[in-house]
Design an enzyme around this catalytic site. Structure first.
Site: not given
Ligand code: CO8
Length: 258
Positions: A109, A112, A132
Site C-alpha cells: 500500500g 500504491e 502482497e
Molecule cells: N503492517 C503492520 N506492521 C508493520 C508493517 C505492516 N505492513 N510493516 C512493518 N511493520 C511493523 C513490524 O511488525 C515491526 O513492529 P514490531 O516492532 O512491533 O515487531 C515494525 O514495523 C518494524 O518492522 P520490522 O521489525 O519488520 O523491521 P525490518 O527492518 O526487519 O523489516 C520491512 C522492514 C522489510 C519493511 C518489514 O517490516 C516488512 O516486510 N513489512 C511488511 C511489508 C509488506 O508486506 N507490506 C505489504 C502489506 S499488504 C498491503 O500493503 C496491501 C495494501 C493493498 C490493499 C490491502 C490488501 C492486502
C-alpha cells in the site's frame, strides 16, 4: 492525547503531509488513512496552497497496509466497511498536483499510495515493491491497475507475481518514478519542485492534471477531444491571457489563479 498520524506543514504555496507512525514503519491503518484523506481535502480546499507533498520517514515512506489490523478481518468486514474505497481513494478527489517524496521502503500500500500521486521523487534509498503475494493477498489499493499503466505489463507482472523490489534507479529507468535524488536532498529538491509547480496558475495546473489523468481513462480520440476542450477553456482564464501577454511584454507573469 493521541499523536497525529499525519503532520501538516505549509511552505509558501506548498502543503507538506508527513506520514507519522515511525514505530510501525508508517504502516497504513484506517486512522492514518482517514487523517491523510482529511488533510488532503483541507489542502485541496485551501486557496493559498498550489501543490501538495506527501512524505514519510528516512527508513520508510510506508511499509504497506497495516497487516496487524487486517489479519483477522472477514470478507464482510472489508466489503461492508468499503476497505480502501472508503478512505484510501480520497486522494483521487484532489485536483491540485500531489508529489510523493519517497525515501526507504514503499511497499504494498505504500507503493500504491506513491503511485496514486502525480509526481514521485525518489531518494537513492527508496525501494518499491508489491509483496502482497507473500501474504496470499493482492495489491488491492490500485497496484494491479496503476503499476502496469506506469511501467508496462512485463515489469508489473514481475513485481506483482514475484514480489520483486525495485531500487530507486531501476524505478527511474522503468518510469515508476519521476526523479531520483540523494537522500539528503530529498526534501529540499522536492520542495523546490513543488514550489515551482505551485508558482504556476492553479486552474492551469488542475486542467493539466485532469487532462493527463484522462489519458489513462479513455481512447486516444476521446482523450484528444477532452484535451482540446480543456485547451479551449484556458482562453476563458485571466491567467492564460496574463501568461501570454507577460511573455510578449518580456516580463514575469502575475497569476491570480483565475
Ligand atoms: N503492517 C503492520 N506492521 C508493520 C508493517 C505492516 N505492513 N510493516 C512493518 N511493520 C511493523 C513490524 O511488525 C515491526 O513492529 P514490531 O516492532 O512491533 O515487531 C515494525 O514495523 C518494524 O518492522 P520490522 O521489525 O519488520 O523491521 P525490518 O527492518 O526487519 O523489516 C520491512 C522492514 C522489510 C519493511 C518489514 O517490516 C516488512 O516486510 N513489512 C511488511 C511489508 C509488506 O508486506 N507490506 C505489504 C502489506 S499488504 C498491503 O500493503 C496491501 C495494501 C493493498 C490493499 C490491502 C490488501 C492486502
Amino acid at each position: 492525547m493521541t499523536e497525529a498520524l499525519i503532520q501538516t506543514e505549509i511552505h509558501g504555496r506548498v502543503g507538506v503531509l508527513t506520514l507519522h507512525r515511525p514505530r510501525q514503519l508508517n504502516a497504513l491503518n484506517d486512522a492514518l488513512m482517514d487523517e491523510l484523506g482529511a488533510a488532503l481535502l483541507a489542502l485541496d480546499g485551501d486557496a493559498s496552497v498550489g501543490a501538495i507533498v506527501i512524505t514519510g520517514g528516512a527508513r520508510a515512506f510506508a511499509a504497506g497496509a497495516d497487516i496487524q489490523a487486517m489479519a483477522d478481518w472477514s470478507y464482510s468486514d472489508v466489503h461492508q466497511g468499503a476497505f480502501i474505497t472508503r478512505n484510501w481513494e480520497t486522494i483521487r478527489q484532489v485536483r491540485k498536483p500531489v508529489l510523493a517524496a519517497v525515501a526507504g521502503v514503499a511497499l504494498g500500500g505504500g507503493c500504491e499510495l506513491a503511485l496514486a500521486c502525480d509526481i514521485i521523487v525518489a531518494a537513492e534509498s527508496a525501494r518499491f515493491a508489491l509483496p502482497e503475494v507473500k501474504l496470499a493477498m493482492l495489491p488491492g489499493a490500485g497496484g494491479t491497475q496503476r503499476l502496469p499503466r506506469a511501467i508496462g505489463k512485463a515489469k508489473a507482472m514481475d513485481m506483482c507475481l514475484s514480489a520483486r523490489a525495485l531500487d530507486a534507479h531501476e524505478a527511474d529507468r522503468y518510469g515508476l518514478v519521476s526523479r531520483v535524488v540523494p537522500d539528503a536532498e530529498l526534501m529540499p529538491r522536492t520542495l523546490e519542485l513543488a514550489a515551482q509547480v505551485a508558482s504556476y496558475s492553479l486552474p492551469a495546473l488542475m486542467a493539466i492534471k485532469e487532462s493527463v489523468n484522462r489519458a489513462w481513462e479513455s481512447s486516444l480520440a476521446e482523450g484528444i477531444l477532452f484535451e482540446r476542450r480543456a485547451l479551449y477553456a484556458r482562453f476563458a482564464s485571466e491567467d492564460a491571457h496574463e501568461g501570454m501577454h507577460a511573455f510578449l511584454g518580456k516580463r514575469a507573469p502575475v497569476f491570480k489563479h483565475l
